[in-house]
Design a protein around this motif. Structure first.
Motif, short mmCIF file in Angstrom:
data_model
loop_
_atom_site.label_atom_id
_atom_site.label_comp_id
_atom_site.label_asym_id
_atom_site.label_seq_id
_atom_site.Cartn_x
_atom_site.Cartn_y
_atom_site.Cartn_z
N LEU A 64 32.84 38.24 49.60
CA LEU A 64 33.20 37.02 49.99
C LEU A 64 34.09 36.15 48.87
N ARG A 65 34.28 36.86 47.83
CA ARG A 65 35.04 36.32 46.76
C ARG A 65 36.47 35.95 46.96
N LYS A 66 36.72 35.07 46.15
CA LYS A 66 38.29 34.68 46.08
C LYS A 66 38.44 34.64 44.73
N ASP A 67 38.53 35.87 43.96
CA ASP A 67 38.65 35.64 42.55
C ASP A 67 40.01 35.83 41.96
N ALA A 68 40.58 34.71 41.49
CA ALA A 68 41.97 34.34 41.08
C ALA A 68 42.38 35.70 39.97
N LEU A 69 41.42 35.82 39.02
CA LEU A 69 41.65 36.84 38.16
C LEU A 69 42.11 38.24 38.79
N VAL A 70 41.14 38.60 39.71
CA VAL A 70 41.53 40.13 40.20
C VAL A 70 42.99 40.05 40.97
N ALA A 71 43.14 38.93 41.53
CA ALA A 71 44.48 38.96 42.13
C ALA A 71 45.61 38.99 41.23
N ALA A 72 45.34 38.21 39.95
CA ALA A 72 46.20 38.28 38.93
C ALA A 72 46.44 39.72 38.47
N ALA A 73 45.10 40.27 38.35
CA ALA A 73 45.23 41.75 37.62
C ALA A 73 46.15 42.54 38.41
N GLN A 74 46.23 42.33 39.92
CA GLN A 74 46.94 43.42 40.69
C GLN A 74 48.34 42.93 40.60
N PHE A 75 48.65 41.55 40.21
CA PHE A 75 50.30 40.97 40.12
C PHE A 75 50.71 41.36 38.74
N VAL A 76 49.82 41.56 37.79
CA VAL A 76 50.30 42.12 36.53
C VAL A 76 50.77 43.19 36.49
N MET A 77 49.88 44.30 37.27
CA MET A 77 50.25 45.68 37.36
C MET A 77 51.79 45.87 38.36
N ALA A 78 51.93 44.71 39.41
CA ALA A 78 52.87 45.08 40.19
C ALA A 78 54.20 44.58 39.24
N VAL A 79 54.13 43.75 38.31
CA VAL A 79 55.23 43.32 37.46
C VAL A 79 55.47 44.53 36.75
N GLN A 80 54.73 45.18 35.99
CA GLN A 80 54.71 46.62 35.31
C GLN A 80 55.54 47.69 36.10
N GLU A 81 55.23 47.71 37.53
CA GLU A 81 55.60 48.67 38.21
C GLU A 81 57.10 48.60 38.76
#
Lengths: 417, 417
Positions: free
Chosen positions: B236-253
């Protein structure tokens, strides 16, 4: 001598007064971090409320506020309470409801001229949230679990816990005088908002807590290499934030794939935190919670291994510092039964559930039969300005607290004396 | 009249004096963010150095420091220079080398009583790093690309760029008086440390820059739901940091898989940033660099799509704000050839490469034939206190700068007049 009224049905909570009291406390500063001026001001107001109820008040050596109402017999007191400090940008009900309801229970008894057998004691615990110095300071000291090292811990401003305790009228040198021995308290009860969405989802207005989750706090430091973002090719980077992102994902997965119940990275800071510099260092916190201590320990070990693997893959150094491990605490079967009996006596639907949050009650559970009553949090939202519990749920929770106090006071065969 | 010495071989850099000058500037405050007291102090020192060299000095309306040495003929000046502001926790050579070497070139000419045909002009550009208000403020203003809106931008303290410019002696109301028209400058040269590891890896002490990467700056805001970390189940979470972590990885890739050359999340802030609260909001910056403008634009579009997908998956809102797009700038073929001729004349090995970092030279490239000379950065480290360039590389870079100035001044058939 005035005849004593002993029929608990004649004593009940005034829902309007309860709401006024909640509003009065909650409006004293939106954020009341422990030991800050906002906390000090709110504590003064609550102490004044206790005095207006004719309670005998005291501030113990760790800064807990205590209000006593005498009983007819020379028995150990039945205690109840909660806290009024908040997290940063917290809500209006977390802690405050338990304090306001406890005061209203005592107000109802006074209005009905009801004198209990046991003395009754309301406790407002100091620094429950632990935004600085770690959580549950006041209740921890009360069971003798606050160490001299704890008193030397410093907050962001460099202030020690000992210094902070003085600010709220405590006496850190006499900290042991706050200790209650097992048996000195007949029982401890805490009414609190659920802070989750379970009660809402099952449609029960009252939660009977079976036990309180243990919590592990770990600090993680990731050491990469700060460098120019335009000139350092991707393959030669040691980007601490990229490693941290992988670790944040690992923490998520650990909880989702059958590790401990919840796992959270709540705090994360990047250094030097500049648009055009590859992050050289990241500090973050990992918090794990479960009612099963072994699951917490297994998940902690698993995440340490994950960190090592990320470190090998990325060249970024990982350091783990285990800050604290709070054991899970079961609620007393007798007190749970008294709560259930109160609900059934009132014809109120209840649901049994574990507490995901830590509470002062878990410390009290080590020296006294302990129970907790939950009321629903709208949308499961807590530790947020959007935190809300409906007026009728607050009143129902306070009423169950009152009836349970009276049931425990009558000792209905539970041997609490 | 004194006979003029015109043989450039007789003019050369004093390596010891150069090093003293680098140390003198670099030791004026470890971090010199533009418009701070440390920056102001260092600018005063450099202005004093200019005066001691007998230069005619001026501070233009945006705060660029300018020192002029007259020439024999009435020609457009040959200009060179760099900057002395730094990033947070930056190094001792970034910018400073180009300023110190430019001053030493003028000192060498003065010592040799050499009078050039063109006037010579050293420029110390204001706010190159753009830790506040965006990068390349001084050189941007000089080509008329600093807008009235830019002047209203505010830093973390709420100060506008216009106010900051006054602190360094500029006059924001007369900002257009700083503009140089195309043709007003015969050429512009900048000596700079590479800030990468290419020269070191190929074993060349001099880099001849072919062009300067363009840069895109984007701010991303992720809006989740702050909530209690113990009571909110994972699903039930909407964790902004978990989403940010995925985005940081996307920037790398994106950068690793053939998008733009480098991609960096350098700044990231979590709100409320508490151990026991699920992150409700994350702000982060994305920086993309490439010498190919289309690759930058494609990567930016790709990352926006990634953000949308993460948003759909996690329920966390994504907002993209494209702050700035600096176009790639090619170096002048004529000036590159003059640098190469200087290297060959000195028997020095050189290597041609693009610049990953942005430089004031890229603005000057829009109004004048522009070239850049790189010297190796040890280990490719820059924007860090560990930044280092060997003494002999600094001296060789300054010598190539001097010889290139003299070649351009003699105009060897390049038509710079």
């Amino acid at each position: 001598m005035k005849p004593l009224r002993q029929v608990s049905q004649s004593v009940s909570i005034d829902s309007g007064q309860l709401q006024c009291r909640i509003d009065a406390i909650a409006s004293l500063g939106g954020t009341r971090l422990a030991y800050t001026p906002a906390d000090v001001e709110a504590r003064s107001s609550v102490l004044e409320m206790m005095r207006q109820l004719g309670l005998k008040t005291a501030v113990d050596a760790v800064g807990n506020l205590i209000g006593c109402r005498p009983g007819r017999l020379s028995l150990a007191p039945i205690a109840f309470g909660s806290h009024i400090d908040t997290v940063r940008s917290g809500g209006r009900y977390d802690g405050v409801l338990g304090v306001a309801a406890g005061l209203e229970c005592l107000a109802s008894l006074a209005a009905a001229d009801y004198v209990s057998r046991h003395p009754l004691e309301i406790i407002v615990f100091a620094n429950e949230e632990g935004q600085n110095f770690g959580a549950l300071c006041g209740s921890r000291a009360m069971i003798g679990a606050l160490s001299p090292e704890d008193l030397l811990r410093v907050d962001e401003t460099g202030r020690t816990l000992a210094e902070a305790i003085k600010v709220v009228g405590g006496n850190p040198r006499q900290i042991n005088s706050a200790i209650r021995q097992p048996g000195e308290m007949a029982a401890f009860l805490e009414l609190h908002i659920e802070q989750g969405a379970v009660l809402e989802s099952v449609g029960a207005p009252i939660g009977v807590v079976e036990g309180i989750s243990g919590i592990s706090y770990t600090e993680v430091k990731l050491s990469g290499m700060a460098n120019h973002s335009g000139t350092t090719v991707m393959d030669l980077r040691k980007d601490a934030l990229v490693a941290a992102a992988q670790f944040v994902m690992a923490v998520q997965e650990a909880a989702r794939q059958g590790g401990c119940r919840v796992a959270t990275v709540g705090r994360l800071a990047v250094h030097p935190n500049s648009v055009n510099i590859i992050p050289g260092e990241v500090l973050l916190t990992v918090e794990l919670r479960d009612v099963d201590r072994n699951k917490i320990l297994e998940t902690r070990r698993y995440l340490r291994d994950c960190g090592r693997q990320i470190s090998e893959r990325t060249g970024v150094g990982f350091e783990f510092t285990e800050r604290e491990l709070i054991d899970p605490v079961p609620c007393s079967a007798e007190v749970q039964q008294a709560i259930i009996n109160s609900c059934e006596g009132m014809g109120v639907r209840y649901h049994r559930l574990p507490s995901g949050a830590g509470h002062d009650a878990q410390m009290m559970g080590k020296i006294a039969p302990m129970g907790m009553i939950f009321v629903p949090s709208a949308g499961g939202v807590s530790h947020s300005p959007e935190e809300f519990t409906a007026r009728e749920h607050c009143a129902l929770g306070a009423e169950v607290l009152l009836q349970t106090i009276l049931r425990l006071d009558r000792d209905e065969g539970r041997g609490l004396e």
